[in-house]
Motif scaffolding. Sequence first.
Motif, mmCIF file in Angstrom:
data_model
loop_
_atom_site.group_PDB
_atom_site.id
_atom_site.type_symbol
_atom_site.label_atom_id
_atom_site.label_comp_id
_atom_site.label_asym_id
_atom_site.label_seq_id
_atom_site.Cartn_x
_atom_site.Cartn_y
_atom_site.Cartn_z
ATOM 1 N N LEU A 180 42.537 43.611 28.190
ATOM 2 C CA LEU A 180 43.094 43.966 29.502
ATOM 3 C C LEU A 180 43.410 45.458 29.577
ATOM 4 O O LEU A 180 43.173 46.099 30.607
ATOM 5 N N TYR A 181 43.915 46.011 28.481
ATOM 6 C CA TYR A 181 44.268 47.424 28.497
ATOM 7 C C TYR A 181 43.025 48.312 28.558
ATOM 8 O O TYR A 181 43.023 49.328 29.252
ATOM 9 N N ARG A 182 41.966 47.927 27.862
ATOM 10 C CA ARG A 182 40.732 48.718 27.923
ATOM 11 C C ARG A 182 40.168 48.711 29.341
ATOM 12 O O ARG A 182 39.705 49.741 29.846
ATOM 13 N N GLU A 183 40.205 47.570 30.000
ATOM 14 C CA GLU A 183 39.723 47.500 31.387
ATOM 15 C C GLU A 183 40.577 48.371 32.297
ATOM 16 O O GLU A 183 40.060 48.995 33.236
ATOM 17 N N PHE A 184 41.860 48.417 32.047
ATOM 18 C CA PHE A 184 42.744 49.281 32.823
ATOM 19 C C PHE A 184 42.398 50.754 32.601
ATOM 20 O O PHE A 184 42.333 51.536 33.556
ATOM 21 N N LYS A 185 42.163 51.143 31.359
ATOM 22 C CA LYS A 185 41.842 52.543 31.054
ATOM 23 C C LYS A 185 40.500 52.944 31.660
ATOM 24 O O LYS A 185 40.288 54.112 32.009
ATOM 25 N N GLN A 186 39.585 51.984 31.756
ATOM 26 C CA GLN A 186 38.277 52.274 32.343
ATOM 27 C C GLN A 186 38.273 52.086 33.856
ATOM 28 O O GLN A 186 37.219 52.199 34.498
ATOM 29 N N LYS A 187 39.452 51.786 34.415
ATOM 30 C CA LYS A 187 39.638 51.657 35.859
ATOM 31 C C LYS A 187 38.670 50.656 36.470
ATOM 32 O O LYS A 187 38.066 50.891 37.525
ATOM 33 N N GLU A 188 38.543 49.520 35.760
ATOM 34 C CA GLU A 188 37.667 48.473 36.279
ATOM 35 C C GLU A 188 38.338 47.769 37.456
ATOM 36 O O GLU A 188 39.555 47.660 37.538
ATOM 37 N N GLN A 189 37.518 47.275 38.344
ATOM 38 C CA GLN A 189 38.020 46.651 39.568
ATOM 39 C C GLN A 189 38.768 45.362 39.253
ATOM 40 O O GLN A 189 38.375 44.595 38.373
ATOM 41 N N ASN A 190 39.881 45.139 39.956
ATOM 42 C CA ASN A 190 40.703 43.944 39.817
ATOM 43 C C ASN A 190 41.304 43.811 38.419
ATOM 44 O O ASN A 190 41.595 42.703 37.953
ATOM 45 N N SER A 191 41.488 44.916 37.738
ATOM 46 C CA SER A 191 42.147 44.892 36.432
ATOM 47 C C SER A 191 43.612 44.501 36.606
ATOM 48 O O SER A 191 44.315 45.061 37.456
ATOM 49 N N PHE A 192 44.084 43.555 35.805
ATOM 50 C CA PHE A 192 45.454 43.063 35.940
ATOM 51 C C PHE A 192 46.461 44.187 35.711
ATOM 52 O O PHE A 192 47.385 44.379 36.502
ATOM 53 N N LEU A 193 46.278 44.955 34.641
ATOM 54 C CA LEU A 193 47.194 46.050 34.374
ATOM 55 C C LEU A 193 47.032 47.164 35.409
ATOM 56 O O LEU A 193 47.991 47.879 35.718
ATOM 57 N N GLY A 194 45.820 47.309 35.942
ATOM 58 C CA GLY A 194 45.604 48.294 36.993
ATOM 59 C C GLY A 194 46.389 47.958 38.249
ATOM 60 O O GLY A 194 46.946 48.847 38.912
ATOM 61 N N LEU A 195 46.441 46.669 38.575
ATOM 62 C CA LEU A 195 47.226 46.239 39.742
ATOM 63 C C LEU A 195 48.710 46.508 39.532
ATOM 64 O O LEU A 195 49.417 46.952 40.440
ATOM 65 N N LEU A 196 49.193 46.241 38.303
ATOM 66 C CA LEU A 196 50.596 46.528 37.994
ATOM 67 C C LEU A 196 50.859 48.029 38.072
ATOM 68 O O LEU A 196 51.918 48.465 38.545
#
Length: 586
Positions: free
Chosen positions: A395-411
């Motif tokens: 989840l954190y890697r997806e957030f760092k890569q600014k992937e769409q609908n990332s759970f941590l990105g939404l937070l």
Amino acid sequence: MSGDWANKFGYYEMCLREEYHYSSVMIKSDPMTFFYGFCHTNICEANDFNQPDAQEIIKDKLGNSIISKILPINFGSASYIFVDPVTHYPDFRIGAYSTIIIIFILFCLGFMDPYKRLLDLLTNSQTKKPKGIIADFSLIENYNKLIDLKTIDPNLAIFNGVRSIAFMMVVYGHSALLIIQSTYQMELLQALQSQRAIITVDMLYSVDVFFWLGGFFMAFVMCETKRAKALAKNPISIFLVILHRLLRIWPCYILCIMFNSYLLPYLGEGPRWWSAMNYTTCSEGAWRNLLFIDNFFHDWQICFGWGWYLTSDIQLFIICLIPMTLYALGYKRVTKYLIIGMIISSVIYGIVLCFIYDFLIPAKVTGNKDFYYTYYVNSLARSPPYFFGLFMGMLYREFKQKEQNSFLGLLHEKAKDPKFKLLFQIICYLLGFGIISWLVFGWKQAYIASDPTYWPYWFQHLYCALCRLTFVFGVACLCLPNMIGIYDIFNRKAMNNSFFKFAAKISFACYLIHYMVLLILNYTFYITPTYLTLDVIQLFVGCIVITMIAGIFLTLLVEMPFGTLQVKIIDSITKPKKKQQTLLEQ
């Protein structure tokens, strides 16, 4: 000049100065093992007391003594092992010579660059930057890298503190456990009902924190876009990933096993030191450890016992390569469901084990002989924190890569609202500290209660199976604000201070070394240690200081140089032949 009670050794040096003979004895019986030292005339030696007729006389004398009425031991069925602590050392064989030669070569390689620089300085010559293997092993170059404490990812700043505190928990727990094994047994029975005994058991959660960190960084590294594409393009390269992992561990691990087996026995002395040899022997060889399969053999022929963590870590790493490969192939949602399924199934597996083998709350389970192999070093039973860390790392890697609908990105987006940011911090910290506090102190009454069913057995089984995953969940709650970019004095300052950053860098080397340091500090005392908080803290602080000094040298001379070499080896395998030739020329 002899000891006057169990686990007392009398006046060892005075006995030898008076030209008497000194013997130590281990009285082994269920449920306790006692040690005793006594001074006697030169007419008899330790081996004389090991003869069958002498054993019968000793059993008869002890059986009719007042000691038999006080201590919970059947002296008739107990086994007695007498040794001469002055001469009880293994032969100095080829293994010891080989270890010394290897250490000497490593120091020579490390000091070649400093020596060359010194010569250049004395001859007023221009100092040239070292190249090749001299640069890889250079103490100066590696030291400069080691003291570079720049925080690479501010969102993971708190992890330095988590790793360092977990390491110190390991050392404190082992310090207390070694004293427990060698202190006065009758006093110990009373001390085990105190708060310090509960704190000692709580230190066992440290290994689960390391498992969580291992899973987190595995996913964080392997889910990176370029790495995932490279793996998808060539799935066979998964074997290079395993090789990379092994080459990072083996050099330090091999050297520490050799040092523990061949040199450590000669670094201590005294009436109790011979009993430390139980931790230095490798009767079945170290091949089990180096192949990371030692937890498959339930024969109690343990070599480098604290290395079981590396075995479980490697085994879980290999298991987790399956979901990581699926992720690289583009099945991201399937991978997440698979990891969640792995977490749930491993938790169910642990619950089943706890019910079948009657594993209760942590302090009460240590007396269960099935616990060590069936649960404690069982990689699948210990896997929930690792799998949970794997999920969070993804989840954190997806957030760092600014992937769409990332759970941590939404937070992270919601945290831009000051009210949500404050509320989120409060919830995470209250939940994290609350869970950890309850797991550390909440079971005290159930432990000291005279009624064993103060907590129902079914609840104790569930507690034993779930407490480790719950603990790392509490740690994850403390880390979550920092991971989504909420910075405060706790995660950016307190948990990311210079000491924690430095300790985190050398934590692997320190973990391998710390138990050997504890053995020397604990078993070279002539006076039996007492299980008091002050004694445990003194042993803990002394071990931390010595371990970190030794850990710096192991990191500089082995971990960092061989880490560089293994990268070159992997590169030589994966890069085109033209680049390989350039590398060889260098």
